[in-house]
Design a protein around this motif. Sequence first.
Motif, PDB file in Angstrom:
ATOM      1  N   LEU A  14       0.841  -1.204   0.000  1.00 37.55           N
ATOM      2  CA  LEU A  14       0.000   0.000   0.000  1.00 37.55           C
ATOM      3  C   LEU A  14       0.874   1.250   0.000  1.00 37.55           C
ATOM      4  CD1 LEU A  14      -2.609  -1.220   2.652  1.00 37.55           C
ATOM      5  CD2 LEU A  14      -2.592  -1.622   0.174  1.00 37.55           C
ATOM      6  N   GLY A  15       1.688   1.402  -1.043  1.00 32.89           N
ATOM      7  CA  GLY A  15       2.577   2.560  -1.154  1.00 32.89           C
ATOM      8  C   GLY A  15       1.980   3.648  -2.026  1.00 32.89           C
ATOM      9  N   GLY A  16       2.861   4.479  -2.546  1.00 32.40           N
ATOM     10  CA  GLY A  16       2.432   5.662  -3.282  1.00 32.40           C
ATOM     11  C   GLY A  16       1.598   5.351  -4.513  1.00 32.40           C
ATOM     12  N   TYR A  17       2.032   4.385  -5.304  1.00 32.86           N
ATOM     13  CA  TYR A  17       1.302   4.104  -6.553  1.00 32.86           C
ATOM     14  C   TYR A  17      -0.041   3.429  -6.264  1.00 32.86           C
ATOM     15  CZ  TYR A  17       0.509   2.854 -11.447  1.00 32.86           C
ATOM     16  OH  TYR A  17      -0.023   2.733 -12.707  1.00 32.86           O
ATOM     17  N   ALA A  18      -0.039   2.514  -5.298  1.00 37.56           N
ATOM     18  CA  ALA A  18      -1.289   1.836  -4.921  1.00 37.56           C
ATOM     19  C   ALA A  18      -2.311   2.853  -4.427  1.00 37.56           C
ATOM     20  CB  ALA A  18      -1.010   0.784  -3.853  1.00 37.56           C
ATOM     21  N   LYS A  19      -1.854   3.732  -3.552  1.00 36.63           N
ATOM     22  CA  LYS A  19      -2.775   4.671  -2.916  1.00 36.63           C
ATOM     23  C   LYS A  19      -3.189   5.802  -3.857  1.00 36.63           C
ATOM     24  CE  LYS A  19      -3.314   7.529   1.148  1.00 36.63           C
ATOM     25  NZ  LYS A  19      -2.838   7.897   2.471  1.00 36.63           N
ATOM     26  N   ASP A  43      -0.649   0.061  10.505  1.00 36.54           N
ATOM     27  CA  ASP A  43      -1.214   1.409  10.682  1.00 36.54           C
ATOM     28  C   ASP A  43      -1.954   1.913   9.454  1.00 36.54           C
ATOM     29  OD1 ASP A  43       1.647   1.260   9.856  1.00 36.54           O
ATOM     30  OD2 ASP A  43       1.337   3.390   9.391  1.00 36.54           O
ATOM     31  N   LYS A  44      -1.687   1.310   8.288  1.00 26.91           N
ATOM     32  CA  LYS A  44      -2.385   1.771   7.072  1.00 26.91           C
ATOM     33  C   LYS A  44      -3.787   1.149   6.942  1.00 26.91           C
ATOM     34  CE  LYS A  44       1.907   2.315   4.354  1.00 26.91           C
ATOM     35  NZ  LYS A  44       2.724   1.768   3.245  1.00 26.91           N
ATOM     36  N   ILE A  45      -4.042   0.081   7.708  1.00 26.84           N
ATOM     37  CA  ILE A  45      -5.245  -0.723   7.465  1.00 26.84           C
ATOM     38  C   ILE A  45      -6.560   0.042   7.699  1.00 26.84           C
ATOM     39  CG2 ILE A  45      -6.529  -2.784   8.217  1.00 26.84           C
ATOM     40  CD1 ILE A  45      -3.755  -4.130   8.654  1.00 26.84           C
ATOM     41  N   VAL A  79       0.629  -6.996  -7.255  1.00 27.96           N
ATOM     42  CA  VAL A  79       1.883  -6.743  -6.539  1.00 27.96           C
ATOM     43  C   VAL A  79       2.409  -5.354  -6.899  1.00 27.96           C
ATOM     44  CG1 VAL A  79       4.275  -7.505  -6.223  1.00 27.96           C
ATOM     45  CG2 VAL A  79       2.439  -9.208  -6.506  1.00 27.96           C
ATOM     46  N   ILE A  80       2.440  -4.459  -5.895  1.00 28.99           N
ATOM     47  CA  ILE A  80       2.852  -3.053  -6.138  1.00 28.99           C
ATOM     48  C   ILE A  80       3.887  -2.660  -5.080  1.00 28.99           C
ATOM     49  CG2 ILE A  80       2.021  -0.745  -6.726  1.00 28.99           C
ATOM     50  CD1 ILE A  80      -0.789  -1.803  -6.971  1.00 28.99           C
ATOM     51  N   THR A  81       5.011  -3.339  -5.096  1.00 28.41           N
ATOM     52  CA  THR A  81       6.050  -3.176  -4.074  1.00 28.41           C
ATOM     53  C   THR A  81       7.381  -2.826  -4.752  1.00 28.41           C
ATOM     54  OG1 THR A  81       6.518  -5.530  -4.236  1.00 28.41           O
ATOM     55  CG2 THR A  81       4.932  -4.861  -2.549  1.00 28.41           C
ATOM     56  N   PRO A  82       8.420  -2.523  -3.959  1.00 30.37           N
ATOM     57  CA  PRO A  82       9.720  -2.238  -4.586  1.00 30.37           C
ATOM     58  C   PRO A  82      10.143  -3.377  -5.520  1.00 30.37           C
ATOM     59  CG  PRO A  82       9.795  -1.685  -2.261  1.00 30.37           C
ATOM     60  CD  PRO A  82       8.484  -2.381  -2.493  1.00 30.37           C
ATOM     61  N   THR A  83      10.779  -3.005  -6.595  1.00 25.87           N
ATOM     62  CA  THR A  83      11.040  -3.935  -7.692  1.00 25.87           C
ATOM     63  C   THR A  83      11.793  -5.196  -7.253  1.00 25.87           C
ATOM     64  OG1 THR A  83      10.937  -2.094  -9.192  1.00 25.87           O
ATOM     65  CG2 THR A  83      12.116  -4.046  -9.980  1.00 25.87           C
ATOM     66  N   ASP A  88       9.644 -12.542  -5.154  1.00 23.83           N
ATOM     67  CA  ASP A  88       9.141 -13.333  -4.033  1.00 23.83           C
ATOM     68  C   ASP A  88       7.640 -13.144  -3.830  1.00 23.83           C
ATOM     69  OD1 ASP A  88      11.667 -14.243  -3.720  1.00 23.83           O
ATOM     70  OD2 ASP A  88      12.062 -13.252  -1.800  1.00 23.83           O
ATOM     71  N   PHE A  89       7.187 -11.890  -3.894  1.00 25.61           N
ATOM     72  CA  PHE A  89       5.755 -11.657  -3.679  1.00 25.61           C
ATOM     73  C   PHE A  89       4.916 -12.264  -4.810  1.00 25.61           C
ATOM     74  CE2 PHE A  89       6.830  -7.854  -0.853  1.00 25.61           C
ATOM     75  CZ  PHE A  89       6.361  -8.451   0.309  1.00 25.61           C
ATOM     76  N   ALA A  90       5.378 -12.119  -6.044  1.00 27.72           N
ATOM     77  CA  ALA A  90       4.578 -12.622  -7.170  1.00 27.72           C
ATOM     78  C   ALA A  90       4.542 -14.151  -7.182  1.00 27.72           C
ATOM     79  CB  ALA A  90       5.126 -12.081  -8.490  1.00 27.72           C
ATOM     80  N   GLU A 103       3.587  -5.180 -10.959  1.00 23.78           N
ATOM     81  CA  GLU A 103       4.013  -3.871 -11.472  1.00 23.78           C
ATOM     82  C   GLU A 103       5.312  -3.984 -12.272  1.00 23.78           C
ATOM     83  OE1 GLU A 103       3.461  -0.940 -12.420  1.00 23.78           O
ATOM     84  OE2 GLU A 103       1.370  -1.270 -11.916  1.00 23.78           O
ATOM     85  N   LYS A 104       5.538  -2.976 -13.097  1.00 20.06           N
ATOM     86  CA  LYS A 104       6.802  -2.835 -13.832  1.00 20.06           C
ATOM     87  C   LYS A 104       7.840  -2.220 -12.924  1.00 20.06           C
ATOM     88  CE  LYS A 104       7.821   0.983 -14.083  1.00 20.06           C
ATOM     89  NZ  LYS A 104       8.117   2.001 -13.002  1.00 20.06           N
ATOM     90  N   PRO A 105       9.119  -2.370 -13.151  1.00 18.37           N
ATOM     91  CA  PRO A 105       9.704  -3.423 -13.984  1.00 18.37           C
ATOM     92  C   PRO A 105       9.472  -4.787 -13.320  1.00 18.37           C
ATOM     93  CG  PRO A 105      11.414  -2.200 -12.797  1.00 18.37           C
ATOM     94  CD  PRO A 105      10.117  -1.525 -12.485  1.00 18.37           C
ATOM     95  N   TRP A 173      14.111   2.960  -1.178  1.00 18.92           N
ATOM     96  CA  TRP A 173      14.454   1.920  -2.155  1.00 18.92           C
ATOM     97  C   TRP A 173      14.773   2.493  -3.537  1.00 18.92           C
ATOM     98  CZ3 TRP A 173      11.814   0.680  -6.662  1.00 18.92           C
ATOM     99  CH2 TRP A 173      10.521   1.183  -6.800  1.00 18.92           C
ATOM    100  N   ARG A 174      14.158   3.603  -3.919  1.00 14.98           N
ATOM    101  CA  ARG A 174      14.458   4.177  -5.240  1.00 14.98           C
ATOM    102  C   ARG A 174      15.898   4.686  -5.332  1.00 14.98           C
ATOM    103  NH1 ARG A 174       8.867   4.960  -5.855  1.00 14.98           N
ATOM    104  NH2 ARG A 174       8.200   4.329  -7.939  1.00 14.98           N
ATOM    105  N   GLY A 175      16.553   4.864  -4.161  1.00 20.39           N
ATOM    106  CA  GLY A 175      17.956   5.254  -4.147  1.00 20.39           C
ATOM    107  C   GLY A 175      18.891   4.094  -3.883  1.00 20.39           C
TER     108      GLY A 175
END
Length: 333
Positions: A14-19, A43-45, A79-83, A88-90, A103-105, A173-175
């Motif tokens: 439930l990160g930026g793109y999901a939300k 806490d996001k639930i 699946v919308i998590t860090p690449t 593992d998640f998929a 999600e891509k990539p 993670w993007r860094g």
Amino acid sequence: PQNDRKIGVAILGLGGYAKGQIAPALQLTQHCELRGIITGSPDKIPEWQQQYGIRDENVYSYDTMDGIADNSAIDVIYVITPTATHRDFAVRAAATGKHVWCEKPMAMTPEECQDIIDAASRAQVKLSIGYRMLHEPNTRKLIQLTKDKAYGELRSANSYAGYAGNPPPADYWRGQRDMGGGALYDMGVYTVNGLRYGTQMSPAAVVEAFQRRQERANGVDLTTTYTLRYPNGMLAEGKTSVVEDYNQLHIEAENGWYEMKPMQPYQGVKGSTSDGKTLGPPVPNQQSIQMDDDALAILNDTEVMAPGTMGKADIAVIRAIIESAETGKEVEI
Ligand code: NDP
């Protein structure tokens, strides 16, 4: 086909793109319903449950998600998590017997992509990569021009996707190179996939590539440029950045050119041609079209538009670009 049935979607991560994009877009779909969430952040639930009316029995953590196998309300795990976590998640998502949208990539390496493809095929579920541009109607007009050879044989192509942001921080993670951060994975995959759909060809080699990297441990590429060669000898150029702005997919053919500019924002993708045609008009919501297309592939048991094999082929190009930049040599794909 029971096309009046809605596909129950559970979002994993439930990160930026999901939300910001996917959950709102699900509200605009005809064939999908946001029914579940899978999260590592308790806490996001409450906010998600309240905003989208998600029932208690459809809320999972990364520890409990395997139990989704027995939940008939859920048809798809998105699946919308860090690449670097996609594999593992998929794989776990497919093992629940639910269809998988990833999600891509797609993942970090072609081998990881193959693990996901194998898991989906073992479970006999559909696997679709979140390449929203392939579903975007104006982009599809450009694709059709290539398929129809509307301007004759292709001569060359280029694709640039970048945004002038701040260099990504080391604690996100993007860094982080090992998490799949950096221009090439995050934005460059749009240029690699764009050249694929724009030319309807798969490149044979990376002729040369250059990467400007952050000079710190695990630092990512800020800008990457590359040249691809196709089996017929045609060349294409790609450029991607997280610190410079550009956004286009340009195709040169014997009798003229056509392009998308900008090629991949959420809103306002549009194109033009050398003879003055516009590839428009504005499209209200790409992601809702993407998810409806993917839901119909499930409901009608048809092929998805962005299969795992395509996601894997693009990651093979990305790895070859990195290898070419590191060795200074041409790299066959
Ligand atoms: P964010 O950092 O905003 O969110 C990622 C979420 O993943 C976190 O909030 C967390 O959710 C979950 N997560 C699971 N494991 C980890 C972990 N080890 N470290 C950090 N977070 C974790 O990223 P985005 O939403 O921007 O991007 C997610 C994916 O979506 C990426 O693959 C990205 O490339 C793709 N994306 C695609 C776009 C498109 O246009 N198609 C646009 C933007 C992103 P929780 O707290 O619920 O566990």
